[in-house]
Design a protein around this motif. Structure first.
Motif, short mmCIF file in Angstrom:
data_model
loop_
_atom_site.label_atom_id
_atom_site.label_comp_id
_atom_site.label_asym_id
_atom_site.label_seq_id
_atom_site.Cartn_x
_atom_site.Cartn_y
_atom_site.Cartn_z
N ARG A 148 2.51 5.33 18.01
CA ARG A 148 3.07 4.14 17.38
C ARG A 148 3.11 3.01 18.42
O ARG A 148 2.80 3.24 19.59
N MET B 80 -5.08 5.98 7.00
CA MET B 80 -3.88 5.38 6.39
C MET B 80 -3.95 5.42 4.86
O MET B 80 -2.93 5.58 4.20
N LEU C 219 -8.00 2.28 -3.79
CA LEU C 219 -6.69 2.51 -4.41
C LEU C 219 -6.22 1.29 -5.22
O LEU C 219 -5.31 1.40 -6.03
N LEU D 279 7.64 7.02 6.19
CA LEU D 279 7.31 7.37 7.57
C LEU D 279 6.28 6.44 8.20
O LEU D 279 6.19 6.36 9.42
N CYS D 280 5.49 5.75 7.38
CA CYS D 280 4.34 5.03 7.96
C CYS D 280 4.42 3.51 7.80
O CYS D 280 3.72 2.79 8.50
N ASN E 287 2.91 15.71 6.77
CA ASN E 287 3.00 14.25 6.70
C ASN E 287 3.14 13.71 8.12
O ASN E 287 3.01 14.47 9.10
N ALA F 197 3.35 1.49 5.45
CA ALA F 197 2.29 0.77 4.72
C ALA F 197 2.83 0.08 3.48
O ALA F 197 2.26 -0.89 2.99
N ARG G 260 -0.01 12.15 0.26
CA ARG G 260 -0.25 12.29 1.70
C ARG G 260 -0.32 13.77 2.09
O ARG G 260 -1.12 14.16 2.93
N PRO H 282 -4.67 7.40 1.73
CA PRO H 282 -4.96 8.76 1.31
C PRO H 282 -6.22 8.80 0.43
O PRO H 282 -6.59 7.78 -0.18
N CYS I 85 -3.21 -0.94 6.55
CA CYS I 85 -1.78 -0.97 6.90
C CYS I 85 -1.27 -2.38 7.12
O CYS I 85 -0.08 -2.58 7.34
N LYS J 223 0.80 -1.24 0.00
CA LYS J 223 0.00 0.00 0.00
C LYS J 223 0.83 1.29 0.00
O LYS J 223 1.95 1.33 0.50
N PHE J 224 0.22 2.33 -0.52
CA PHE J 224 0.77 3.68 -0.47
C PHE J 224 0.20 4.39 0.75
O PHE J 224 -1.03 4.47 0.89
N GLY J 225 1.09 4.88 1.62
CA GLY J 225 0.59 5.59 2.79
C GLY J 225 1.08 7.02 2.87
O GLY J 225 0.29 7.94 3.03
N CYS J 226 2.40 7.20 2.79
CA CYS J 226 2.94 8.54 3.03
C CYS J 226 3.90 9.01 1.95
O CYS J 226 4.12 10.20 1.78
#
Lengths: 162, 713
Positions: free
Chosen positions: B660, B342, B216, A44-45, B652, A47, B423, B344, A102, A37-40
């Motif tokens: 976390r 999560m 997506l 940073l994330c 971002n 995914a 993002r 976008p 995620c 997946k595309f997250g950021c």
């Protein structure tokens, strides 16, 4: 556009893309593996986590020209051949995912952790998994599943319960 | 609504297969081939369709339709459980299907307000019971006996005295010919065998093997890709752009203005994201350019000096204040918050001459259908909205701005287009949780009994600025949504006044998990802690003395105090705080245990008692409450949106930080036994977490935090 060859989920593939294209978009748009997946877009994330030669790697900040020819890429689709990977099995047993977006990245990071360290303690898990954000906050369930996968692997290989 | 259907070709997009996984019972998996070709597969014919929610097939499989969006809250499991319970189905023979947008058939499809279960419970029980009764009538007719001699179990009608059995599949045809019963008998709670069980989620398998289809992930033949650049300043307009500035990026096919900004159409996502960063654009920034967080805060403070619309008034506050010699006042503030799902924002649309197809992770499918119909000029019937899995919603996807953009772009290109936001665009073009300021006043009488409660909420209104767009100042003085959880303060205090001062804003506002409850609970429950301290009372005892003994508030406070060992706990090195808040029909009390080191707060443990009425699926309820606690903890400890020069200052996850794994506390959740109607669980876990943590931080440091996120100086 340049030609690159890579091995993805055990299959040899050749792609023709701009050399600065992140692996993420090669995997998703060019090769059609949409489990990653595309997250950021900035690492940073987590995914977008895949395995590059067995190492958990953020594919959104790894451009294809940084990857050596014939490197082995594993995505969530190739994590296990027939049966679920012990990590996926543990995820099923704990019913970990909520929105689920995620989770491919979480599973890829967790499976790389267990490969490196089959018997992680809580600190090991925290420090590996803090790279991956879950906005549904499934962290407690993820942690439980990692412990349970580690224990299952230990007992099925005859290792002690430590 | 009764009709018998003769057969079905598998041309629908939601083809679902059942997968059994060892050790975890049956898991229903989704396989959704998002292609624009028919896959030609056939499935067993549907024989009996008693209503919009149920389709019985000849092979004994029962399809259950879910008309709410799955964004993690578990509706693809909990809603079918309700039908299966009343219908006496074999859970392993259920196929769950997601409904497309169709308001006529399914009614209100908006997913929000934690109301999928609470709003659907009676209706879905009725639907299941109706079908069950028709199977019984069919069997009785077949055997020439009375319906009352029959029993149902696991999809089978049984004639007890002779031991004869017929399956629902066998009876489907005959059942479809029965008269629809008006008042089918519903089960008593003690007879439930599915409701109340930790039934495994039906959507786990595709979410752990990468096959779950989010918007997506939609891929269509000949599809183009796109992204949109929005004016960095809210309300700004596009003046000009330099197309040549992205000449060196291969794969850019078209760049044009759309209503929300500039659309860049490309042959792959990467080209779009690169061009978005590089393109030179001139914006007419408009009136919001002078806006910043300091001004927003000052405007709220200024507005809070005047009385707003009164939403609750009891006793005589003025007189009681005059008589009191012991009173305190405090101001609580909360900032703008982004949803930061999560996934976008994104949407795939394909506009053709006679039809328009949309694939979107939306909480409002019918809104999406309406927008697409308006843009294309096609009738709503010609617009098909396929709701995929949502990569997080939390209220953000109740707005269809991204659907509008995708349809506009595809309408221009006449080709399938997948729109993907970066993002950064997602962070900077959200519909934000409004900022708010709360002026609290409390007073005690000569016996140290709390005699006055005053709460003035000052905040812009989501309803009147965003939903019902009205020129400011609004005639309406009160927005009932903005005072949720403030108006409904449960404590028995003789003199109460709650009023709402509505302010103006140029920032797009939206529903954020638990909406204004998140802010009102923060103000209420932190101020309660201040009041308890003022009269040197234990915070739990102080609350209980102000609540009726039999109330559900009392129930959850007592439960969480007992489970957490509140009375026995010794402060140091960890410290505890309590809070309680009811929202969306559900009561939640929490105890947080924290430590503070080097001005950093660590939340170690959260104990949480929940009274949501009848529990459909305890595992899902607990997962939702735990999720809301962690989501709320991000806003308590870390994240906020600030404005500088009319722009969002965060881009971002490095400057909008969220919790976390290493920061997530251990969470213990306890559910009450209840016979009351089931209520919401997606949001109610959130409001109590900020005050519970803030109160614990006070216990640890003696610092009263009145502004979120917590910052210790």
């Amino acid at each position: 556009m340049s030609e690159f060859s890579l091995i993805i989920n055990g299959e040899q593939r050749t792609v023709n893309v701009d050399s600065d294209t992140p692996l993420l978009w090669v995997i998703r748009d060019t090769l059609g593996y949409t489990g990653t997946k595309f997250g950021c877009g900035r690492g940073l994330c987590g995914a977008c986590t895949i395995h590059l030669d067995g190492e958990a790697t953020r594919s959104c900040v790894t451009s294809i020209d940084m990857v050596e020819d014939n490197s082995e890429i594993t995505t969530i689709e190739g994590l296990s051949e027939d049966n679920p990977h012990p990590i996926q099995q543990a995820w099923l047993e704990e019913d970990v995912p909520q929105c689920g977006y995620c989770q491919s990245g979480q599973i890829m990071t967790a499976s790389a952790l267990l490969k490196r360290n089959p018997n992680p303690d809580e600190t090991d898990i925290d420090s590996a998994m803090k790279m991956n954000i879950c906005r549904c906050g499934t962290y407690p369930q993820i942690k439980k599943a990692i412990f349970s996968a580690a224990n299952n692997a230990q007992s099925s290989t005859g290792g002690d319960d430590g | 609504m009764l009709k018998a259907v003769q057969g079905e070709t598998m041309d629908r997009r939601d083809f679902i297969k059942v997968v059994s996984t060892a050790g975890s019972g049956f898991v229903l998996g989704f396989y959704i081939p998002y292609t624009n070709k028919l896959n030609g597969k056939t499935v067993a014919p549907i024989i009996f369709e008693p209503n919009a929610w149920i389709k019985v097939k000849s092979d004994n499989m029962v399809q259950i339709i879910v008309a709410k969006s799955e964004m993690g809250q578990g509706v693809l499991t909990s809603l079918p459980m309700i039908i299966a319970e009343e219908m006496d189905l074999d859970w392993s023979k259920i196929i769950v299907e997601k409904a497309p947008a169709d308001q006529k058939k399914y009614g209100w499809q908006m997913t929000g307000g934690s109301n999928s279960v609470s709003g659907g419970y009676n209706k879905l029980r009725q639907a299941g019971a109706t079908a069950r009764e028709m199977f019984v009538m069919a069997a009785a007719q077949e055997w020439g006996i009375l319906s009352s001699e029959c029993k149902t179990h696991n999809g089978i009608v049984i004639h007890e005295s002779t031991g004869r059995e017929l399956s629902y599949g066998d009876l489907a045809k005959k059942a479809s010919l029965q008269k629809v019963p008006k008042n089918p008998k519903l089960k008593a709670k003690q007879d439930f065998s599915i409701i109340g069980q930790n039934v495994k989620r039906t959507d786990t398998l595709p979410k752990v093997n990468g096959t779950a289809q989010f918007a997506l992930d939609v891929q269509l033949d000949g599809m183009l890709y796109a992204t949109v650049v929005h004016s960095p300043v809210f309300g700004g307009k596009l003046k000009s752009f330099n197309e040549a500035s992205v000449n060196d990026i291969s794969g850019v096919t078209n760049i044009f203005e759309i209503e929300n900004g500039l659309a860049i159409v490309t042959q792959n996502t990467w080209a779009a994201l690169k061009a978005k960063k590089q393109i030179e654009i001139n914006w007419d920034e408009g009136e919001a350019a002078g806006l910043d967080s300091e001004k927003i805060r000052k405007d709220l403070l200024d507005a809070s000096k005047e009385k707003g619309g009164v939403v609750r008034k009891e006793g005589n506050v003025k007189k009681a204040l005059k008589l009191s010699e012991n009173q305190i006042e405090a101001i609580y503030e909360s900032p703008l918050q982004a949803h930061a799902t999560m996934e976008p924002m994104n949407c795939t649309a394909y506009v053709q001459r006679e039809k328009c197809q949309v694939w979107a992770g939306t909480q409002d499918p019918n809104g999406a259908r309406k927008i697409a119909s308006k843009i294309t000029g096609l009738s709503k019937k010609q617009v098909e909205v396929n709701v995929t899995f949502l990569g997080g919603g939390f209220g953000r996807r109740a707005f269809n701005d991204f659907v509008k953009e995708a349809v506009e772009i595809s309408n221009e290109m006449k080709k399938p287009v997948k729109l993907t936001w970066s993002r950064e665009e997602d962070m900077q073009h959200d519909y934000y949780r409004p900022p708010s300021l709360h002026v609290m006043k409390g007073a005690f009488d000569q016996n140290n009994k709390l005699s006055v409660w005053k709460h003035r909420i000052t905040a812009p209104s989501i309803l009147f600025s965003q939903i019902v767009k009205m020129p400011f100042p609004f005639k309406e003085k009160v927005d009932i949504i903005a005072v949720e959880g403030a108006k409904h303060l449960p404590y028995k205090i003789p003199n109460i006044q709650v009023d709402y001062q509505m302010t103006k804003t140029l920032i797009p506002l939206g529903w954020w998990r638990s909406v204004y409850n998140s802010q009102n609970a923060f103000a209420n429950e932190c101020f309660m802690d201040e009041l308890a301290e003022k009269v040197e009372k234990d915070p739990v005892q102080f609350r209980l003395e102000l609540l009726p003994k039999s109330s559900r508030d009392t129930g959850v406070i007592k439960m969480v105090a007992e489970k957490s060992g509140w009375d026995q706990f010794k402060n140091g090195p960890n410290y505890q705080g309590i809070s309680c808040h009811k929202s969306f029909g559900t009561w939640v009390a929490q105890v947080a245990r924290v430590s503070v080191e080097n001005k950093k707060v660590k939340v170690h443990e959260v104990f949480c008692a929940v009274d949501c009425g009848i529990v459909i699926n305890p595992a899902i309820v607990k997962a939702q409450i735990s999720s809301a606690i962690i989501y709320g903890l991000s806003a308590t400890l870390k994240s906020k949106i600030t404005i500088k020069n009319g722009r969002v200052a965060q881009y971002n996850f490095d400057d909008f930080e969220v919790i976390r794994m290493n920061e997530a506390p251990k969470i213990h959740i306890y559910l009450t036994e209840s016979d009351a109607q089931p209520k919401g669980v997606g949001e109610p876990g959130l409001p109590p977490i900020a005050p519970a943590v803030v109160n614990a931080v006070y216990a640890a440091t003696g610092n009263r935090i009145r502004e979120l996120p917590i910052k210790l100086s």
